[in-house]
Design a protein around this motif. Structure first.
Motif, PDB file in Angstrom:
ATOM      1  N   VAL A   1       0.855  -1.188   0.000  1.00  0.00           N
ATOM      2  CA  VAL A   1       0.000   0.000   0.000  1.00  0.00           C
ATOM      3  C   VAL A   1       0.892   1.240   0.000  1.00  0.00           C
ATOM      4  CG1 VAL A   1      -1.697   1.326   1.307  1.00  0.00           C
ATOM      5  CG2 VAL A   1      -1.859  -1.172   1.233  1.00  0.00           C
ATOM      6  N   PRO A   2       0.691   2.186  -0.937  1.00  0.00           N
ATOM      7  CA  PRO A   2       1.485   3.421  -0.947  1.00  0.00           C
ATOM      8  C   PRO A   2       1.043   4.359   0.170  1.00  0.00           C
ATOM      9  CG  PRO A   2      -0.167   3.493  -2.686  1.00  0.00           C
ATOM     10  CD  PRO A   2      -0.266   2.122  -2.059  1.00  0.00           C
ATOM     11  N   VAL A   3       1.396   3.997   1.396  1.00  0.00           N
ATOM     12  CA  VAL A   3       0.858   4.676   2.567  1.00  0.00           C
ATOM     13  C   VAL A   3       1.330   6.127   2.657  1.00  0.00           C
ATOM     14  CG1 VAL A   3       2.722   3.924   4.103  1.00  0.00           C
ATOM     15  CG2 VAL A   3       0.468   4.399   5.054  1.00  0.00           C
ATOM     16  N   GLY A   4       2.529   6.414   2.163  1.00  0.00           N
ATOM     17  CA  GLY A   4       3.030   7.793   2.220  1.00  0.00           C
ATOM     18  C   GLY A   4       2.182   8.730   1.377  1.00  0.00           C
ATOM     19  N   GLN A   5       1.844   8.325   0.156  1.00  0.00           N
ATOM     20  CA  GLN A   5       1.011   9.152  -0.711  1.00  0.00           C
ATOM     21  C   GLN A   5      -0.398   9.272  -0.139  1.00  0.00           C
ATOM     22  OE1 GLN A   5       1.960  10.875  -3.751  1.00  0.00           O
ATOM     23  NE2 GLN A   5       0.077  11.817  -3.018  1.00  0.00           N
ATOM     24  N   TRP A   6      -0.907   8.180   0.431  1.00  0.00           N
ATOM     25  CA  TRP A   6      -2.254   8.226   1.021  1.00  0.00           C
ATOM     26  C   TRP A   6      -2.306   9.218   2.178  1.00  0.00           C
ATOM     27  CZ3 TRP A   6      -4.009   6.222   5.934  1.00  0.00           C
ATOM     28  CH2 TRP A   6      -5.396   6.266   6.086  1.00  0.00           C
ATOM     29  N   LEU A   7      -1.306   9.192   3.050  1.00  0.00           N
ATOM     30  CA  LEU A   7      -1.275  10.130   4.168  1.00  0.00           C
ATOM     31  C   LEU A   7      -1.136  11.567   3.678  1.00  0.00           C
ATOM     32  CD1 LEU A   7       0.964   8.052   6.594  1.00  0.00           C
ATOM     33  CD2 LEU A   7      -1.384   8.804   7.079  1.00  0.00           C
ATOM     34  N   THR A   8      -0.333  11.762   2.632  1.00  0.00           N
ATOM     35  CA  THR A   8      -0.203  13.095   2.045  1.00  0.00           C
ATOM     36  C   THR A   8      -1.555  13.597   1.558  1.00  0.00           C
ATOM     37  OG1 THR A   8       2.081  12.670   1.352  1.00  0.00           O
ATOM     38  CG2 THR A   8       0.911  14.433   0.211  1.00  0.00           C
ATOM     39  N   ASN A   9      -2.308  12.724   0.899  1.00  0.00           N
ATOM     40  CA  ASN A   9      -3.609  13.113   0.350  1.00  0.00           C
ATOM     41  C   ASN A   9      -4.612  13.465   1.441  1.00  0.00           C
ATOM     42  OD1 ASN A   9      -2.582  12.607  -2.184  1.00  0.00           O
ATOM     43  ND2 ASN A   9      -3.521  10.596  -2.377  1.00  0.00           N
ATOM     44  N   ILE A  10      -4.675  12.659   2.500  1.00  0.00           N
ATOM     45  CA  ILE A  10      -5.715  12.895   3.511  1.00  0.00           C
ATOM     46  C   ILE A  10      -5.366  14.056   4.432  1.00  0.00           C
ATOM     47  CG2 ILE A  10      -6.508  10.502   3.450  1.00  0.00           C
ATOM     48  CD1 ILE A  10      -5.041  10.036   6.081  1.00  0.00           C
ATOM     49  N   ARG A  11      -4.098  14.497   4.433  1.00  0.00           N
ATOM     50  CA  ARG A  11      -3.743  15.683   5.235  1.00  0.00           C
ATOM     51  C   ARG A  11      -4.201  16.970   4.566  1.00  0.00           C
ATOM     52  NH1 ARG A  11       1.528  13.036   5.698  1.00  0.00           N
ATOM     53  NH2 ARG A  11       1.648  11.963   7.702  1.00  0.00           N
ATOM     54  N   ARG A  12      -4.488  16.910   3.282  1.00  0.00           N
ATOM     55  CA  ARG A  12      -4.919  18.109   2.577  1.00  0.00           C
ATOM     56  C   ARG A  12      -6.309  18.531   3.047  1.00  0.00           C
ATOM     57  NH1 ARG A  12      -2.997  15.486  -3.132  1.00  0.00           N
ATOM     58  NH2 ARG A  12      -0.773  16.003  -2.959  1.00  0.00           N
ATOM     59  N   PRO A  13      -6.658  19.814   2.909  1.00  0.00           N
ATOM     60  CA  PRO A  13      -8.004  20.254   3.298  1.00  0.00           C
ATOM     61  C   PRO A  13      -9.062  19.421   2.578  1.00  0.00           C
ATOM     62  CG  PRO A  13      -6.581  22.151   2.888  1.00  0.00           C
ATOM     63  CD  PRO A  13      -5.803  20.937   2.459  1.00  0.00           C
ATOM     64  N   GLY A  14      -9.993  18.867   3.332  1.00  0.00           N
ATOM     65  CA  GLY A  14     -11.036  18.040   2.758  1.00  0.00           C
ATOM     66  C   GLY A  14     -10.603  16.630   2.423  1.00  0.00           C
ATOM     67  N   GLY A  15      -9.380  16.280   2.790  1.00  0.00           N
ATOM     68  CA  GLY A  15      -8.845  14.970   2.421  1.00  0.00           C
ATOM     69  C   GLY A  15      -9.525  13.804   3.113  1.00  0.00           C
ATOM     70  N   LEU A  16     -10.212  14.062   4.221  1.00  0.00           N
ATOM     71  CA  LEU A  16     -10.906  12.996   4.944  1.00  0.00           C
ATOM     72  C   LEU A  16     -12.357  12.850   4.509  1.00  0.00           C
ATOM     73  CD1 LEU A  16      -9.490  13.506   8.542  1.00  0.00           C
ATOM     74  CD2 LEU A  16      -8.944  11.680   6.930  1.00  0.00           C
ATOM     75  N   GLY A  17     -12.757  13.583   3.483  1.00  0.00           N
ATOM     76  CA  GLY A  17     -14.118  13.475   2.967  1.00  0.00           C
ATOM     77  C   GLY A  17     -14.950  14.697   3.286  1.00  0.00           C
ATOM     78  N   LYS A  18     -15.994  14.880   2.485  1.00  0.00           N
ATOM     79  CA  LYS A  18     -16.865  16.046   2.647  1.00  0.00           C
ATOM     80  C   LYS A  18     -17.817  15.899   3.831  1.00  0.00           C
ATOM     81  CE  LYS A  18     -16.786  17.162  -2.287  1.00  0.00           C
ATOM     82  NZ  LYS A  18     -17.595  17.342  -3.522  1.00  0.00           N
ATOM     83  N   ASP A  19     -18.190  14.673   4.161  1.00  0.00           N
ATOM     84  CA  ASP A  19     -19.084  14.456   5.296  1.00  0.00           C
ATOM     85  C   ASP A  19     -18.327  14.729   6.599  1.00  0.00           C
ATOM     86  OD1 ASP A  19     -20.164  12.543   7.523  1.00  0.00           O
ATOM     87  OD2 ASP A  19     -21.810  12.738   6.086  1.00  0.00           O
ATOM     88  N   GLN A  20     -18.778  15.722   7.356  1.00  0.00           N
ATOM     89  CA  GLN A  20     -18.034  16.150   8.539  1.00  0.00           C
ATOM     90  C   GLN A  20     -18.010  15.084   9.629  1.00  0.00           C
ATOM     91  OE1 GLN A  20     -16.203  19.035   8.700  1.00  0.00           O
ATOM     92  NE2 GLN A  20     -16.738  19.015   6.534  1.00  0.00           N
ATOM     93  N   GLY A  21     -19.109  14.370   9.807  1.00  0.00           N
ATOM     94  CA  GLY A  21     -19.124  13.316  10.813  1.00  0.00           C
ATOM     95  C   GLY A  21     -18.140  12.210  10.477  1.00  0.00           C
ATOM     96  N   ARG A  22     -18.134  11.808   9.217  1.00  0.00           N
ATOM     97  CA  ARG A  22     -17.196  10.768   8.785  1.00  0.00           C
ATOM     98  C   ARG A  22     -15.771  11.257   8.916  1.00  0.00           C
ATOM     99  NH1 ARG A  22     -17.832   8.813   2.760  1.00  0.00           N
ATOM    100  NH2 ARG A  22     -19.437   7.452   3.640  1.00  0.00           N
ATOM    101  N   ALA A  23     -15.514  12.520   8.553  1.00  0.00           N
ATOM    102  CA  ALA A  23     -14.158  13.075   8.636  1.00  0.00           C
ATOM    103  C   ALA A  23     -13.658  13.059  10.079  1.00  0.00           C
ATOM    104  CB  ALA A  23     -14.137  14.493   8.069  1.00  0.00           C
ATOM    105  N   ARG A  24     -14.548  13.398  11.027  1.00  0.00           N
ATOM    106  CA  ARG A  24     -14.143  13.382  12.443  1.00  0.00           C
ATOM    107  C   ARG A  24     -13.823  11.963  12.908  1.00  0.00           C
ATOM    108  NH1 ARG A  24     -18.197  17.410  12.819  1.00  0.00           N
ATOM    109  NH2 ARG A  24     -19.769  15.842  13.338  1.00  0.00           N
TER     110      ARG A  24
END
Length: 340
Positions: A143-166
């Motif tokens: 799994v390219p975990v470094g790129q994945w972590l880079t992506n999810i650190r960006r604004p909105g990277g955890l998804g648009k749904d605020q409950g899911r992001a939390r």
């Protein structure tokens, strides 16, 4: 006695409607067509459920690629499951059908399934490295975990749904509270080196022995530490506090007599241009913890732009004209060829 095959459910009623309907009776013809559509939908459901069952028995899961076609009957199982998820989200699926698919192990939300897979890889990376401050190119468990972590650190990277992001942020924080160091005011690179410094000290190393050349997981922690001490005033309060807990202190101010002597003995090489380049290089390495690439342009405190990456290349080309003081200054900033 019936002749021919027994009609399917609803089919006989449809035939009777046509047999006794007046010619061209639009209402009855429409009703007959409705029976045929319902019957076809039921057949499609049963074929899909059976294909899903075969796939689950064979593969052990129901995470089916969208383009997958089940060989038996050439059934487009991936597309069919996608249609079922859409029906489920719209609230148009019966409870009986939803229960049947859940028993087979359908993944209703493929985004959550993908997140869980990557989270498992992140957990494995943390067990090995003691931090989630992975470089972008890091990979583990395929799994390219470094790129994945880079992506999810960006604004909105955890998804648009605020409950899911939390919920996702909490899952990451449970592995490493400092998984997103940008929210703390520093870079991923800084956090990784700090974590490795902590690990070296916890394993019994003495702070004074962590000098340039001392590495962990391929990172030169000693050189990074020296850079933090020289650039102490550029660190924020929390960075200073964390380093101070390990006994790290600001480096004493360097005496300027050496630089003046070098400039006097070799004015062309050690003059203002070299000092400005050294200033830009120092500023960059203290901020980033590494040497700049060739395209890097550093902005100095006076607003002037300095082509620092090109400047390093130029110094290497004229290495034989640099004096020992200049070479030592470059080597202290991590320029390998200056130390050789």
């Amino acid at each position: 006695m019936p002749v021919g095959p027994v009609p399917a459910e609803g089919e006989e009623e449809g035939r009777l409607l046509l047999r006794f309907a007046a010619p061209r009776d639009p209402a009855l013809i429409a009703k007959w067509i409705s029976y045929q559509v319902i019957n076809t939908e039921r057949q499609d459901w049963r074929r899909g459920a059976e294909a899903a069952y075969r796939y689950r028995q064979r593969e052990g899961h129901l995470d089916v690629p969208y383009e997958h076609v089940e060989a038996a009957g050439a059934f487009p199982l991936g597309r069919w499951l996608s249609d079922q998820r859409r029906t489920f989200r719209a609230g148009a699926m019966t409870g009986e059908r939803a229960a049947e698919l859940e028993e087979l192990g359908i993944v209703w939300d493929t985004a959550d399934a993908s997140f869980e897979t990557n989270l498992g890889a992140a957990r494995a990376y943390h067990e090995l490295h003691g931090t989630l401050a992975a470089p972008r190119g890091a990979a583990i468990l395929d799994v390219p975990v470094g790129q994945w972590l880079t992506n999810i650190r960006r604004p909105g990277g955890l998804g648009k749904d605020q409950g899911r992001a939390r919920r996702r942020a909490a899952a990451l924080a449970a592995i490493d509270p400092d998984w997103n160091p940008r929210e703390l005011g520093w870079t991923v690179d800084w956090q990784r080196h700090y974590a490795y410094l902590t690990q070296l000290l916890e394993s019994g190393a003495r702070l004074r022995d962590i000098v340039p050349g001392v590495t962990r997981h391929g990172e030169d922690v000693g050189r990074w530490l020296a850079t933090q001490q020289r650039g102490w005033d550029r660190l924020n309060e929390e960075q200073q506090r964390r380093l101070a807990e390990h006994g790290v202190k600001k480096a004493p101010r360097a005496r300027r007599t050496t630089t003046k002597t070098a400039a006097a003995t070799n004015p062309r090489a050690g003059g203002e241009a070299f000092q400005k380049g050294l200033e830009a290089l120092t500023q960059y390495t203290e901020r980033e913890g590494r040497l700049p690439g060739r395209a890097v342009i550093e902005v100095l405190p006076d607003g002037a732009e300095h082509r620092t990456g090109i400047w390093i290349g130029n110094q290497k080309a004229r290495r034989d004209r640099l004096d020992q003081t200049q070479l030592a200054a470059l080597a202290a900033l991590g320029v390998d060829w200056a130390a050789s």
